[in-house]
Motif scaffolding. Sequence first.
Motif, PDB file in Angstrom:
ATOM      1  N   UNK A  59       0.841  -1.197   0.000  1.00  0.00           N
ATOM      2  CA  UNK A  59       0.000   0.000   0.000  1.00  0.00           C
ATOM      3  C   UNK A  59       0.876   1.246   0.000  1.00  0.00           C
ATOM      4  N   UNK A  60       0.589   2.145  -0.926  1.00  0.00           N
ATOM      5  CA  UNK A  60       1.375   3.360  -1.053  1.00  0.00           C
ATOM      6  C   UNK A  60       2.344   3.342  -2.214  1.00  0.00           C
ATOM      7  N   UNK A  90      -6.551   4.719  -5.053  1.00  0.00           N
ATOM      8  CA  UNK A  90      -6.769   5.838  -4.133  1.00  0.00           C
ATOM      9  C   UNK A  90      -7.090   5.320  -2.741  1.00  0.00           C
ATOM     10  N   UNK A  91      -7.826   4.221  -2.665  1.00  0.00           N
ATOM     11  CA  UNK A  91      -8.155   3.621  -1.378  1.00  0.00           C
ATOM     12  C   UNK A  91      -6.928   3.021  -0.701  1.00  0.00           C
ATOM     13  N   UNK A 100     -12.239  -0.965   2.598  1.00  0.00           N
ATOM     14  CA  UNK A 100     -10.873  -1.055   3.092  1.00  0.00           C
ATOM     15  C   UNK A 100     -10.646  -0.061   4.233  1.00  0.00           C
ATOM     16  N   UNK A 101      -9.782  -0.413   5.179  1.00  0.00           N
ATOM     17  CA  UNK A 101      -9.529   0.514   6.297  1.00  0.00           C
ATOM     18  C   UNK A 101      -8.868   1.807   5.833  1.00  0.00           C
ATOM     19  N   UNK A 102      -9.302   2.901   6.428  1.00  0.00           N
ATOM     20  CA  UNK A 102      -8.746   4.207   6.076  1.00  0.00           C
ATOM     21  C   UNK A 102      -7.260   4.302   6.418  1.00  0.00           C
ATOM     22  N   UNK A 103      -6.808   3.476   7.341  1.00  0.00           N
ATOM     23  CA  UNK A 103      -5.415   3.515   7.770  1.00  0.00           C
ATOM     24  C   UNK A 103      -4.449   3.232   6.629  1.00  0.00           C
ATOM     25  N   UNK A 104      -4.921   2.556   5.574  1.00  0.00           N
ATOM     26  CA  UNK A 104      -4.061   2.239   4.439  1.00  0.00           C
ATOM     27  C   UNK A 104      -3.598   3.497   3.707  1.00  0.00           C
ATOM     28  N   UNK A 105      -4.359   4.566   3.841  1.00  0.00           N
ATOM     29  CA  UNK A 105      -3.991   5.819   3.178  1.00  0.00           C
ATOM     30  C   UNK A 105      -3.748   6.949   4.181  1.00  0.00           C
ATOM     31  N   UNK A 154       1.034  15.184  -1.149  1.00  0.00           N
ATOM     32  CA  UNK A 154       1.378  13.881  -1.725  1.00  0.00           C
ATOM     33  C   UNK A 154       0.957  13.813  -3.194  1.00  0.00           C
ATOM     34  N   UNK A 155       1.768  13.183  -4.053  1.00  0.00           N
ATOM     35  CA  UNK A 155       1.369  13.044  -5.462  1.00  0.00           C
ATOM     36  C   UNK A 155       0.133  12.164  -5.594  1.00  0.00           C
TER      37      UNK A 155
END
Length: 342
Positions: free
Chosen positions: A105-106, A127-128, A208-213, A220-221
């Motif tokens: 992720x990222x 994006x998620x 999906x958990x918001x913590x992933x983003x 951020x790009x």
Amino acid sequence: MMLVYLISVVLASVLIIPVALRTLSPYLWMDVLYFGDLLRILVKFVSRRRRRPLFFVLDRFLEQTASQPDKIFIAFENESYSYTYTDKRSNKTADALRSHPGYEAGDTVALFMGNEPAFMFTWLALAKLGSPVALLNHNIRTKSLLHCFNCCKAKVLIAAPELKEAVEDVLPSLKEQGVTVLLMTKHCDTPGIESFSDKVDEASDASLPRSLRSHITFKSPAVYIYTSGTTGLPKAAVVNQNRLLTALAVLSSNGVTSSDIIYLNLPLYHTAGFIIGFIGAIETGSTIILKRKFSASQFWDDCRKYSVTVVQYIGEVMRYLCSTPKVNFLLLFSFFYFVRAT
């Protein structure tokens, strides 16, 4: 007598001033109303910038899904996809990608796809997951393709099945860099290229958990959009999260609303197609009529068939449309045009 005189002046002013304004400045009230709309949009943008946790384009899409879950978001060829379906399909795409050992992720991901719903589903999925996305022109090949890919330092390449040969041409270089190559198909027999659609079909559609983003900031790009390469190799323009959030206002500031139907036949790798068409529709909650490419012969028939109210215009599109054979029909729709400077 003085009171009667003052009352007469006031009454006369009330009657004369609107007539004078309508005569001398007939568009004044339209300008005032438009300024009010712009002010409202500015206030909305500022309030979004102050929200915690941070508010991004994806959050606006999730708001639209919650408020109008069954409304058609994308109509493509003979299929229609609601906001809810789009949300769940992007969840499945994100879950399949998250489970892949070649992705974290990222990580930056490059999309090498034409105009199709899977492009939109995949962008929302990334994006998620908090991943920047490089939007590769699906017409480029070999040297230009490899150059665009290397510019964004992507770890994963997701390609449409019809672009398999183009990917194979640069596959040795991608292998050397340890790039994960995924093809949007259910089966692929080329070593080094993995099928991906089958994994998406089997994945979970849970949110999906918001913590992933959580690592994402306004600086951020968000996406890499490339120039056409007419003066050399294509160059990447980095659009950060703040600029993408600002772009939400493009359609709404031109009077587009959720009742509008947007005809999107410009490339999604293009600023006009992606930012104005796709991202703009997320803000307004409109329906997108997605086409693979521009067709002058099909344009007016599509507008009538889908009751289109908003179209985009760049470059020579208008000349092509005016050059098509005349048809005896009256098409009533709101025509919004957007010209890209470059």
